[in-house]
Structures are given as C-alpha cells and as structure tokens.
Write a protein that holds these residues in place. Structure first.
Motif, short mmCIF file in Angstrom:
data_model
loop_
_atom_site.label_atom_id
_atom_site.label_comp_id
_atom_site.label_asym_id
_atom_site.label_seq_id
_atom_site.Cartn_x
_atom_site.Cartn_y
_atom_site.Cartn_z
N ALA A 93 20.83 14.88 -5.36
CA ALA A 93 19.81 13.85 -5.13
C ALA A 93 18.41 14.43 -5.32
O ALA A 93 17.55 13.80 -5.94
N TYR A 94 18.17 15.64 -4.82
CA TYR A 94 16.85 16.24 -4.94
C TYR A 94 16.53 16.59 -6.40
O TYR A 94 15.38 16.47 -6.82
N GLU A 95 17.53 16.97 -7.15
CA GLU A 95 17.33 17.21 -8.58
C GLU A 95 16.96 15.89 -9.27
O GLU A 95 16.06 15.84 -10.11
N THR A 96 17.65 14.82 -8.90
CA THR A 96 17.38 13.50 -9.47
C THR A 96 15.97 13.02 -9.11
O THR A 96 15.26 12.46 -9.94
N LEU A 97 15.56 13.27 -7.87
CA LEU A 97 14.23 12.88 -7.40
C LEU A 97 13.13 13.82 -7.90
O LEU A 97 11.94 13.56 -7.67
N LYS A 98 13.53 14.90 -8.55
CA LYS A 98 12.57 15.89 -9.09
C LYS A 98 11.66 16.42 -7.99
O LYS A 98 10.44 16.49 -8.13
N THR A 99 12.29 16.82 -6.84
CA THR A 99 11.51 17.25 -5.69
C THR A 99 10.79 18.58 -5.91
O THR A 99 9.90 18.90 -5.13
N ASP A 100 11.15 19.31 -6.95
CA ASP A 100 10.40 20.53 -7.24
C ASP A 100 8.96 20.20 -7.63
O ASP A 100 8.05 20.99 -7.38
N LYS A 101 8.73 19.02 -8.20
CA LYS A 101 7.39 18.59 -8.62
C LYS A 101 6.86 17.41 -7.82
O LYS A 101 5.66 17.18 -7.78
N ASN A 102 7.74 16.65 -7.22
CA ASN A 102 7.37 15.43 -6.50
C ASN A 102 7.90 15.51 -5.07
O ASN A 102 9.01 15.07 -4.80
N LYS A 103 7.10 16.06 -4.19
CA LYS A 103 7.54 16.33 -2.82
C LYS A 103 7.70 15.07 -1.97
O LYS A 103 8.45 15.07 -1.01
N ASN A 104 6.98 14.01 -2.33
CA ASN A 104 6.96 12.82 -1.47
C ASN A 104 7.39 11.55 -2.19
O ASN A 104 7.22 11.42 -3.40
N ILE A 105 7.91 10.64 -1.40
CA ILE A 105 8.14 9.25 -1.81
C ILE A 105 7.06 8.46 -1.08
O ILE A 105 6.85 8.65 0.12
N LYS A 106 6.36 7.57 -1.80
CA LYS A 106 5.23 6.87 -1.18
C LYS A 106 5.30 5.36 -1.40
O LYS A 106 5.89 4.90 -2.37
N TYR A 107 4.67 4.66 -0.48
CA TYR A 107 4.49 3.21 -0.61
C TYR A 107 3.07 2.89 -0.19
O TYR A 107 2.60 3.34 0.86
N VAL A 108 2.36 2.09 -1.00
CA VAL A 108 1.01 1.64 -0.66
C VAL A 108 0.94 0.13 -0.90
O VAL A 108 1.19 -0.34 -2.01
N LEU A 109 0.60 -0.61 0.13
CA LEU A 109 0.48 -2.06 0.06
C LEU A 109 -0.70 -2.47 -0.81
O LEU A 109 -1.79 -1.90 -0.71
N LYS A 110 -0.48 -3.47 -1.66
CA LYS A 110 -1.55 -4.07 -2.46
C LYS A 110 -1.96 -5.42 -1.89
O LYS A 110 -3.13 -5.76 -1.85
N SER A 111 -0.95 -6.23 -1.46
CA SER A 111 -1.26 -7.53 -0.87
C SER A 111 -0.11 -7.98 0.02
O SER A 111 1.02 -7.53 -0.13
N ALA A 112 -0.45 -8.87 0.96
CA ALA A 112 0.55 -9.40 1.89
C ALA A 112 0.34 -10.90 2.03
O ALA A 112 -0.78 -11.36 2.21
N GLU A 113 1.44 -11.64 1.92
CA GLU A 113 1.38 -13.10 2.04
C GLU A 113 2.37 -13.56 3.11
O GLU A 113 3.55 -13.23 3.05
N LYS A 114 1.86 -14.32 4.05
CA LYS A 114 2.69 -14.83 5.13
C LYS A 114 3.56 -15.98 4.61
O LYS A 114 3.06 -16.93 4.03
N VAL A 115 4.89 -15.88 4.83
CA VAL A 115 5.82 -16.93 4.44
C VAL A 115 6.02 -17.88 5.62
O VAL A 115 5.96 -19.09 5.49
N ASN A 116 6.29 -17.30 6.80
CA ASN A 116 6.39 -18.06 8.03
C ASN A 116 6.07 -17.12 9.20
O ASN A 116 5.61 -16.01 8.97
N GLU A 117 6.33 -17.52 10.42
CA GLU A 117 5.95 -16.72 11.59
C GLU A 117 6.53 -15.31 11.60
O GLU A 117 5.93 -14.40 12.16
N THR A 118 7.70 -15.11 11.00
CA THR A 118 8.34 -13.79 11.06
C THR A 118 8.66 -13.20 9.69
O THR A 118 9.28 -12.14 9.62
N THR A 119 8.26 -13.85 8.63
CA THR A 119 8.58 -13.37 7.28
C THR A 119 7.30 -13.22 6.46
O THR A 119 6.47 -14.14 6.44
N TRP A 120 7.18 -12.09 5.78
CA TRP A 120 6.04 -11.81 4.92
C TRP A 120 6.53 -11.33 3.57
O TRP A 120 7.59 -10.70 3.47
#
Length: 188
Positions: A93-120
């Motif tokens: 898995a680490y070879e597939t993820l190329k962790t020798d060069k890419n140490k992290n997995i990241k997520y950055v939000l661009k926008s959020a839209e409310k669908v209902n009281e508990t779903t976005w």
C-alpha cells in the motif's frame, strides 16, 4: 426620560452583542477519536486499512445547536498511519501511495452546501499519492456537546490519483480498481 432611552439603547446594544456571539464562527480541532478507513477488493478477499491519527481544523458556525455554516475544513493524514492487519499488505500500500515522496494524504474544503438539517454537500480537494482531485462528498453532521461529528465516504479509483492497482504473489493476487474512503470525524 433621557435615562430610560440610554438604558434601552444600552440593552439593545448588549442584546445584539450577545446574539452575534451566539452565532459567531468558531475554530475547531480534529479530535483523536476520529477514524479513517480505505476499503477495497482483491481476487483473494475484501480488505480494509484504518487510521486514527489525522490532524485538522474546521471553522464552523453552530447556532442554537444546529450547524449553519462550514467556512473551512482541512485534514492531514500521515499516509503510513493507514494500516491493515498484515505488514506485507501495508508495504504494498505504501509503495502504491508513493509514501517515499508523498508523506501525507490531505483534504481541503472549497465549498459547503447545506442539503438539510443533518446533510451537507462538501466540495474539496483530495491529495493522494501526490495527485490532487476536486471531489464532492455527501456528509452527515451531528452537533455534539463539544462541537461537531461529520461522517461520510467517497468512491475513488487508483487511476484517478495516478496509482496502479497493487498486485501480490507475482501478480496472482490483484486488487480491484475501486476504493471507498470512509471517515468519522469529531471536531471539538
């Protein structure tokens, strides 16, 4: 009469200040009880890899125990913190993820839209194995005593992120192309 007007004005200003404070945006930090997992298939068996060592922050507005805005959200997960029950699988898995060069997995939000009281519906950039891709994610939210719980998943493929499906045992065991990334996040 003038004293009454001044007291009334002071009360209104005080009330407006309290109201805006109750709905103010607040910064939250990802709790250590948050979990991440990746699920997939192979010609031998279905598999799952898990991690509970992500870091992150979110700027949220919670008003009257309801989430009213997600201004920002970012998560970083050390790629080699994702583990299976087998070290040989982790190595592949680490070879597939190329962790020798890419140490992290990241997520950055661009926008959020409310669908209902508990779903976005969140739109954000996932960076996996050094490749960034904008994806939509439907999440369920629950306001907690300390902040917010956010649960969801995304279907992705190895090729979307420039990875080859791993193989083992000289190619006799092949991993399926489709993956599911699941998360259960607690922001406090």
């Amino acid at each position: 009469m003038r004293t009454t007007k001044i007291k009334l004005l002071a009360f209104v200003i005080s009330f407006l200040g309290i109201t805006s404070f109750a709905t103010a945006q607040k910064s939250y930090t990802l709790d250590s009880k948050s979990t991440f997992s990746v699920l997939g298939t192979s010609t031998l068996h279905d598999w799952e890899m898990k991690s509970a060592s992500g870091t992150g922050t979110a700027n949220l507005t919670i008003t009257n125990s309801k989430l009213t805005d997600i201004e920002s959200l970012s998560i970083t997960l050390l790629a080699e913190s994702v583990k299976s029950e087998k070290k040989s699988m982790d190595k592949v898995a680490y070879e597939t993820l190329k962790t020798d060069k890419n140490k992290n997995i990241k997520y950055v939000l661009k926008s959020a839209e409310k669908v209902n009281e508990t779903t976005w519906e969140l739109t954000g950039t996932y960076t996996i194995a050094g490749v960034s891709k904008l994806l939509k994610t439907t999440v369920k939210t629950t306001v907690t005593a300390n902040g917010l719980n956010l649960q969801g998943s995304n279907k992705i493929t190895f090729t979307e992120f420039g990875m080859k499906s791993p193989t083992a045992m000289l190619g006799t065991i092949k991993t399926g192309q489709d993956l599911t990334v699941k998360f259960n996040l607690n922001f406090n």
